[in-house]
Every structure is written in C-alpha cells, then in structure tokens.
Design a protein around this motif. Structure first.
Motif, short mmCIF file in Angstrom:
data_model
loop_
_atom_site.label_atom_id
_atom_site.label_comp_id
_atom_site.label_asym_id
_atom_site.label_seq_id
_atom_site.Cartn_x
_atom_site.Cartn_y
_atom_site.Cartn_z
N PRO A 42 0.67 -1.36 0.21
CA PRO A 42 -0.06 0.00 -0.04
C PRO A 42 0.86 1.33 -0.02
O PRO A 42 0.47 2.35 -0.54
CB PRO A 42 -0.92 -0.04 1.36
N MET A 43 2.02 1.20 0.67
CA MET A 43 2.97 2.47 0.69
C MET A 43 3.58 2.71 -0.79
O MET A 43 3.43 3.79 -1.21
CB MET A 43 4.02 2.22 1.64
N THR A 45 2.01 1.57 -3.95
CA THR A 45 0.88 1.93 -4.75
C THR A 45 0.26 2.94 -4.44
O THR A 45 -0.16 3.86 -5.32
CB THR A 45 0.05 0.69 -5.07
N GLY A 46 0.13 3.43 -3.10
CA GLY A 46 -0.64 4.50 -2.55
C GLY A 46 0.07 5.86 -2.15
O GLY A 46 -0.63 7.01 -2.30
N VAL A 47 1.33 5.67 -2.24
CA VAL A 47 2.36 6.80 -1.75
C VAL A 47 3.43 7.10 -2.83
O VAL A 47 3.40 7.91 -3.56
CB VAL A 47 2.85 6.91 -0.23
N MET A 130 -0.61 9.41 2.52
CA MET A 130 -0.28 8.39 3.76
C MET A 130 -1.78 8.36 4.53
O MET A 130 -2.07 7.49 4.89
CB MET A 130 0.91 8.53 4.57
N GLN A 132 -4.44 9.01 3.20
CA GLN A 132 -5.48 8.22 2.47
C GLN A 132 -5.15 6.75 2.76
O GLN A 132 -6.05 5.96 2.66
CB GLN A 132 -5.46 8.69 1.05
N VAL A 133 -4.15 6.26 2.41
CA VAL A 133 -3.56 4.95 2.81
C VAL A 133 -3.97 4.35 3.88
O VAL A 133 -4.64 3.46 4.13
CB VAL A 133 -2.35 4.81 2.27
N SER A 134 -3.87 5.33 5.12
CA SER A 134 -4.16 4.77 6.51
C SER A 134 -5.67 4.69 6.58
O SER A 134 -6.30 3.74 7.42
CB SER A 134 -3.58 5.67 7.21
N GLN A 136 -7.80 3.45 4.82
CA GLN A 136 -8.31 2.41 4.02
C GLN A 136 -7.75 1.26 4.93
O GLN A 136 -8.33 0.49 5.25
CB GLN A 136 -7.55 2.07 2.72
N LEU A 137 -6.56 1.30 5.36
CA LEU A 137 -5.82 0.10 6.18
C LEU A 137 -6.66 0.15 7.71
O LEU A 137 -6.71 -1.08 8.14
CB LEU A 137 -4.55 0.25 6.49
#
Length: 169
Positions: A42-43, A45-47, A130, A132-134, A136-137
């Motif tokens: 995720p880091m 692809t997302g960041v 980050m 946005q990723v967080s 989701q996680l």
C-alpha cells in the motif's frame, strides 16, 4: 449383490496453522514481520508511485523528514536496506534536487544528508497520501483500537531502538 454403506467419514480437522503450539510472543513477532512486509505494497502503490518515487526513495524522504539530517550508514541501519542501495538512492534524490549534503561540524568525516526545500515539499506531499492509505488500512479500527495500537507500537519502537541483542539470562 449387497450394497455396502461406506463408514462415516472422520470429522474433518481444521487445517494446521504453522504457528500452532508456538510461543505467543514468537507468534506475535511473526505477525509483526508479516505486517512490515505487507505494508510495503500500500505504501508503494498509494504513496510512492503517485509521487513518482521509488519505494527506497520514499523511505529516505520519510526518514529525513521525520528524523532530520542523517548519514547514509544511519539511513541504512534504520531502514534495514543495504548501504549500496541507500547510496544509490541518495545520489538519485540529490540529482532530483530532493536532498542535499549536510554538515557535521563535530565530525567532518561524517557525510549527512538533509531534505532540500523541494525535498521538504515532497515530504509534505506524502502526508495526505499516507492519510488516504491509512484510512483504508484502519477502516475497521475504532478510536480505542487505534490508540491502543499506537501505544503498543510506540513501546515496541522504543525497545527496538535500544536493541542490543538477546542475552543468555
């Protein structure tokens, strides 16, 4: 001809988990290792990718942005990345104008790097990515779970930074 009824099947056993019977702390460490491994996707692809950064470049920017000036060998230690990979990434980041050499007046042989103004702007751009990723996680974590996880992670990180190996006692 006699029809035979097959004997009843034995109840199916649940699949064996490789961690069955393993010490609870060791199992927790395995979960932590899995977490560290899987969070890279995720880091990336997302960041990293949306910011046009390689994953190692992102990690260096995050380290310098969070910790301040650091030498290549220090980055290598905290990131768990071979020194040659860190060195290559620092050269690439310097060429992109994202890092610049620092200066250690107490130890002239030490060659630290710091974020340039452009690097600081890039670090600032990582924060919303980050977040946005967080979101989701941690979508199914309530506030209490998040706070407990942060406390536990903080204690573990503090212990890891003091790590001196396993004693025989």
């Amino acid at each position: 001809m006699t029809s035979r009824t097959p004997p009843p099947a034995a109840p199916a056993e649940p699949p064996r988990n490789a961690m069955d019977g393993v010490d609870e702390d060791a199992a927790l460490l395995v979960d932590l290792l899995k977490l560290a491994t899987f969070v890279s996707n995720p880091m990336r692809t997302g960041v990293a990718e949306p910011l046009d950064l390689a994953p190692t470049d992102l990690r260096i920017i995050l380290a310098l942005g969070g910790e301040g000036e650091m030498a290549g060998h220090e980055l290598s230690e905290i990131m768990g990345v071979p020194p040659m990979n860190v060195s290559r990434a620092l050269v690439a980041l310097h060429q992109k104008g994202l890092v610049e050499p620092g200066e250690d007046l107490r130890n002239r042989r030490r060659k630290p790097f710091r974020l340039s103004a452009a690097g600081q702007a890039m670090f600032d751009r990582t924060v919303p990515a980050m977040a946005q990723v967080s979101r989701q996680l941690f979508a199914d974590f309530n506030a209490r779970d998040r706070a407990a996880f942060r406390r536990a992670a903080g204690r573990l990180l503090a212990r890891m930074t003091q790590w001196e190996g396993v004693s025989d006692g």
